[in-house]
Design an enzyme around this catalytic site. Sequence first.
Site, PDB file in Angstrom:
ATOM      1  N   SER A  77       0.816  -1.215   0.000  1.00 35.26           N
ATOM      2  CA  SER A  77       0.000   0.000   0.000  1.00 35.26           C
ATOM      3  C   SER A  77       0.847   1.262   0.000  1.00 35.26           C
ATOM      4  O   SER A  77       0.345   2.341  -0.313  1.00 35.26           O
ATOM      5  CB  SER A  77      -0.935   0.009   1.212  1.00 35.26           C
ATOM      6  OG  SER A  77      -0.194   0.029   2.421  1.00 35.26           O
ATOM      7  N   HIS A  78       2.140   1.144   0.358  1.00 34.36           N
ATOM      8  CA  HIS A  78       3.030   2.306   0.372  1.00 34.36           C
ATOM      9  C   HIS A  78       4.241   2.117  -0.546  1.00 34.36           C
ATOM     10  O   HIS A  78       5.163   2.913  -0.518  1.00 34.36           O
ATOM     11  CB  HIS A  78       3.513   2.599   1.791  1.00 34.36           C
ATOM     12  CG  HIS A  78       2.435   3.138   2.673  1.00 34.36           C
ATOM     13  ND1 HIS A  78       1.459   2.332   3.199  1.00 34.36           N
ATOM     14  CD2 HIS A  78       2.164   4.394   3.098  1.00 34.36           C
ATOM     15  CE1 HIS A  78       0.633   3.064   3.935  1.00 34.36           C
ATOM     16  NE2 HIS A  78       1.038   4.316   3.875  1.00 34.36           N
TER      17      HIS A  78
ATOM     18  N   ARG B  57       2.158   3.759  -4.710  1.00 34.31           N
ATOM     19  CA  ARG B  57       2.113   5.180  -4.379  1.00 34.31           C
ATOM     20  C   ARG B  57       2.665   6.071  -5.487  1.00 34.31           C
ATOM     21  O   ARG B  57       2.412   7.274  -5.516  1.00 34.31           O
ATOM     22  CB  ARG B  57       2.899   5.435  -3.095  1.00 34.31           C
ATOM     23  CG  ARG B  57       2.263   4.822  -1.873  1.00 34.31           C
ATOM     24  CD  ARG B  57       1.124   5.672  -1.365  1.00 34.31           C
ATOM     25  NE  ARG B  57       0.283   4.966  -0.421  1.00 34.31           N
ATOM     26  CZ  ARG B  57      -0.414   5.537   0.546  1.00 34.31           C
ATOM     27  NH1 ARG B  57      -0.361   6.852   0.685  1.00 34.31           N
ATOM     28  NH2 ARG B  57      -1.174   4.834   1.342  1.00 34.31           N
TER      29      ARG B  57
ATOM     30  N   ALA C 154       5.379   5.411   4.358  1.00 33.13           N
ATOM     31  CA  ALA C 154       5.111   4.616   5.559  1.00 33.13           C
ATOM     32  C   ALA C 154       5.890   5.197   6.734  1.00 33.13           C
ATOM     33  O   ALA C 154       7.085   5.476   6.623  1.00 33.13           O
ATOM     34  CB  ALA C 154       5.521   3.168   5.314  1.00 33.13           C
ATOM     35  N   LEU C 155       5.224   5.352   7.886  1.00 34.68           N
ATOM     36  CA  LEU C 155       5.884   5.975   9.030  1.00 34.68           C
ATOM     37  C   LEU C 155       7.020   5.133   9.586  1.00 34.68           C
ATOM     38  O   LEU C 155       7.986   5.671  10.125  1.00 34.68           O
ATOM     39  CB  LEU C 155       4.860   6.263  10.141  1.00 34.68           C
ATOM     40  CG  LEU C 155       3.808   7.337   9.875  1.00 34.68           C
ATOM     41  CD1 LEU C 155       3.053   7.644  11.161  1.00 34.68           C
ATOM     42  CD2 LEU C 155       4.426   8.601   9.315  1.00 34.68           C
TER      43      LEU C 155
ATOM     44  N   ASP D 264       3.767   0.432  13.123  1.00 41.03           N
ATOM     45  CA  ASP D 264       3.226   1.556  12.344  1.00 41.03           C
ATOM     46  C   ASP D 264       1.842   1.135  11.902  1.00 41.03           C
ATOM     47  O   ASP D 264       1.696   0.160  11.176  1.00 41.03           O
ATOM     48  CB  ASP D 264       4.139   1.821  11.140  1.00 41.03           C
ATOM     49  CG  ASP D 264       3.514   2.742  10.088  1.00 41.03           C
ATOM     50  OD1 ASP D 264       2.494   3.384  10.379  1.00 41.03           O
ATOM     51  OD2 ASP D 264       4.064   2.802   8.971  1.00 41.03           O
ATOM     52  N   PHE D 265       0.813   1.805  12.415  1.00 42.89           N
ATOM     53  CA  PHE D 265      -0.523   1.438  11.984  1.00 42.89           C
ATOM     54  C   PHE D 265      -1.433   2.649  11.925  1.00 42.89           C
ATOM     55  O   PHE D 265      -1.258   3.620  12.662  1.00 42.89           O
ATOM     56  CB  PHE D 265      -1.147   0.368  12.891  1.00 42.89           C
ATOM     57  CG  PHE D 265      -1.192   0.708  14.356  1.00 42.89           C
ATOM     58  CD1 PHE D 265      -2.124   1.604  14.867  1.00 42.89           C
ATOM     59  CD2 PHE D 265      -0.309   0.097  15.237  1.00 42.89           C
ATOM     60  CE1 PHE D 265      -2.174   1.897  16.218  1.00 42.89           C
ATOM     61  CE2 PHE D 265      -0.348   0.392  16.589  1.00 42.89           C
ATOM     62  CZ  PHE D 265      -1.286   1.298  17.083  1.00 42.89           C
ATOM     63  N   ALA D 266      -2.380   2.581  11.011  1.00 42.97           N
ATOM     64  CA  ALA D 266      -3.410   3.605  10.927  1.00 42.97           C
ATOM     65  C   ALA D 266      -4.340   3.459  12.121  1.00 42.97           C
ATOM     66  O   ALA D 266      -4.520   2.363  12.664  1.00 42.97           O
ATOM     67  CB  ALA D 266      -4.195   3.456   9.627  1.00 42.97           C
TER      68      ALA D 266
ATOM     69  N   GLU E 169      -4.911   0.277   1.610  1.00 46.31           N
ATOM     70  CA  GLU E 169      -5.312  -1.128   1.567  1.00 46.31           C
ATOM     71  C   GLU E 169      -6.678  -1.270   0.893  1.00 46.31           C
ATOM     72  O   GLU E 169      -6.916  -2.215   0.134  1.00 46.31           O
ATOM     73  CB  GLU E 169      -5.368  -1.688   2.989  1.00 46.31           C
ATOM     74  CG  GLU E 169      -4.024  -1.773   3.695  1.00 46.31           C
ATOM     75  CD  GLU E 169      -3.112  -2.842   3.109  1.00 46.31           C
ATOM     76  OE1 GLU E 169      -3.614  -3.705   2.346  1.00 46.31           O
ATOM     77  OE2 GLU E 169      -1.907  -2.814   3.397  1.00 46.31           O
TER      78      GLU E 169
ATOM     79  N   SER F 181       6.705  -5.816  13.159  1.00 47.58           N
ATOM     80  CA  SER F 181       7.867  -5.644  12.285  1.00 47.58           C
ATOM     81  C   SER F 181       8.525  -6.955  11.884  1.00 47.58           C
ATOM     82  O   SER F 181       9.308  -6.967  10.930  1.00 47.58           O
ATOM     83  CB  SER F 181       8.917  -4.686  12.869  1.00 47.58           C
ATOM     84  OG  SER F 181       9.550  -5.221  14.010  1.00 47.58           O
TER      85      SER F 181
END
Length: 343
Positions: free
Chosen positions: A51-52, A56, A127-128, A182-184, A192, A312
Amino acid sequence: MSPTPADTVRISLDEVHALCRDTLLGVGLAEPHALAIARSITRAQADECHSHGLYRLLGYVASVRSGKAARDVLPVLSRTTPVILRVDARRTFAPLAIEIGVPALVEAAKTYGIAALAIHDCYHFSALWADIEPAVDAGLAAWCFTIGQSCVAPAGGTRPLLGTNPIAFGWPGPKQAPFIFDFATSAAARGEIELKRRAGEPIPQGWAVGPDGAPTTDPAQALAGALLPFGGHKGSALSMMVELIAGPLIGDLTSRQAAAVENGDSGPPLGGELFIAIDPAVFGPATLDQRLAEADAVFAAARQQPGVRLPSERRYAARARSREGALVSAALLAELRTLSEPG
């Protein structure tokens, strides 16, 4: 070499980087920005964060072509205090601003024990975990927050107000790879859902509501309606927190304000990003090695339980696999190879 699914192709990470760089240069983005974005996308693709990753590139190109993002302006780093840093991205994409700001953040945190970095006026699309990993690799505990596209309803609501508003945290690992999540704060990242739409696949119940406010498993209806926070009121509260600390706290936009200045080009939203880094070495009385060992013991105890996978670990396994090449959707790759053509 592991098998390649029929609908994907395997290309080297060098090819991923070159495709991004050449495409962005081809549509007129200045080289420093093109290279920074190429590095960001390549890291995500290597970790199978689809998704990133290369997906993108579509949005980056759209925002260059629409004129939304500045093509050749360079970000500017400044210091409000020795431990409060600021990068004015000047309405450019975030990756170069992050590459300029994070080394200064690391230096300040190593010198004074704690530091914060605000990225202002940037178009954030990465992505963070990739944004904070350099600070974590330097031995710091680090957090990162940013707003997202205004597409998430608060708990109990049905209309977009919040962004996907991700949170990232990283802890250094002297023996193991760093612990990074790292999550929304939405049930799923918007990317996604976009990938599900492109693939013609449904989304799970509980991810979104349609324009009529009713629950939906249709990704197109979800994108036209509103995504939902994860964990009900708990995820909603965390999302509100991100709105505040990545928006008003640092003097930048909320998701709703960002939506008001959007041009609909499908690229990243305008906004800010907040980093916080702490050097564990500044705390006592135990030695740093003792405290890091205690953390490793927690991770080891978790791994001893069947079925437990730490955040991770999936990405690190994917990163190792990607040394033989990254898996990319064949249809997406064909689409990306036409992006730099006039149009």
